[in-house]
Design an enzyme around this catalytic site. Sequence first.
Site, PDB file in Angstrom:
ATOM      1  N   CYS A   1       0.850  -1.188   0.000  1.00 31.82           N
ATOM      2  CA  CYS A   1       0.000   0.000   0.000  1.00 31.82           C
ATOM      3  C   CYS A   1       0.894   1.251   0.000  1.00 31.82           C
ATOM      4  CB  CYS A   1      -0.913  -0.015   1.219  1.00 31.82           C
ATOM      5  SG  CYS A   1      -0.043  -0.370   2.735  1.00 31.82           S
TER       6      CYS A   1
ATOM      7  N   CYS B   1       3.165   1.684   2.969  1.00 32.10           N
ATOM      8  CA  CYS B   1       4.300   0.773   3.069  1.00 32.10           C
ATOM      9  C   CYS B   1       5.465   1.296   2.246  1.00 32.10           C
ATOM     10  CB  CYS B   1       3.915  -0.621   2.569  1.00 32.10           C
ATOM     11  SG  CYS B   1       2.343  -1.204   3.193  1.00 32.10           S
TER      12      CYS B   1
END
Lengths: 343, 77
Positions: free
Chosen positions: B10, B13
């Site tokens: 995502c 991250c």
Amino acid sequence: MNLLKMNSFRWLLPFLLLSVWILIYFNLQSAANWFIDDVFKMEGGKHITDALRFFVFEVPKVLLLLVLIIFFVGIIRSFFTAERTRKALEGRSLFAGNVMASLLGIVTPFCSCSAIPLFLGFVESGVPLGVTFSFLIAAPMINEVAVVLLFGLFGWKVAAIYVATGLFIAISAGWVIGRLKMEKYVESWVYEIQAVHGDGEEVSRDFSDRIQSGYSAVREIVGKVWIYIIIGIGVGAAVHGYVPENFMAGLMGKSSWYSVPLSILIGVPLYSNAAGIIPIVSVLIEKGVPLGTALAFMMSVIGLSLPEMIILRKVLKLQLIFTFVGVVSLGIVLVGYLFNVIY
Amino acid sequence: MEIKILGPGCPKCKMLLKLTHDVVEQNGINASITKVEDIIDIMKYGIMSTPAVVVDEKVIIKGRVPSADELKELLLK
């Protein structure tokens, strides 16, 4: 000495900001009027004047409300972690578990990219499937930005109705899924992997850390949604009085029984955050779409999203995904009809 | 030391991965950084919210992106 000064400043800053906030918030209407009437010297009674007045007042009002609420939400959320929530839900009985999971879904930090680890973590440690679903339904559907926008644009009653009905749907849909005993439609590898239940608890945080969480929540969330709010309210202000009344009402109006399911069918494939969809909802209501239908539309857009279904497909078989969408949609339809009847 | 960034990919991250690279570089920390994206491997660390930072198999951050200062402090400890 210097350190002491720094510290007391950090404690004073929130109060300082709050007083500035109050000062601005309660003078917005007169500031907006002064801007429109005295600075721009616009003629009263015209559409364009009304539209601009609406825009100049609503945008800062909603943004201010958002900053304040998100700040507190950030502080509250720093007390809740997914791990603590899981611990609270382990071994709960069905109904009480559904209620708790839905309430915790509101306050536990959640993003759809965490849906899988969260699902696995819950199911692995023995949180019942139905209770897990209550959490997964409540977390995206009852959204703090949506609460603020509804409060700002329609008042506290509509905001409260939204939270209450969202909770109702999350509790009852999770309960139904639990009763249907669908554990076999979870992908089998889910039960096979051995997750370590590491405590992995992070270092404890003191209160000034939590205030920092408040600031960073504001930066992160308001920084992301402000543009949608300006565009949304801008569109709202522009159609204020331009699109013929009852134009939408013919399409999604009270008289047609199919308006609620239709708006959900339109809403599910649409994917938007709350900030983008609510100004549109406010236009719909203004143009004669009943509250229940508009609420149903909004809930289906932010509560049921295609990307989340695709992510969940990794751990759930199609039957369970369809049941999930079906039960939640049914709940939204009921809420829609209920409010169309009441209002 | 061995740093692992856990996350399915995502935006947060990726942000955390970049931040970790920056902090390690700027402070001359001797460390290898790997990204763990497989969900089963992530689950082995017993975390439920991504992104997370693991140092020598110990979870030090989970579910959020820390500030550069906080991460530096944690890595130098």
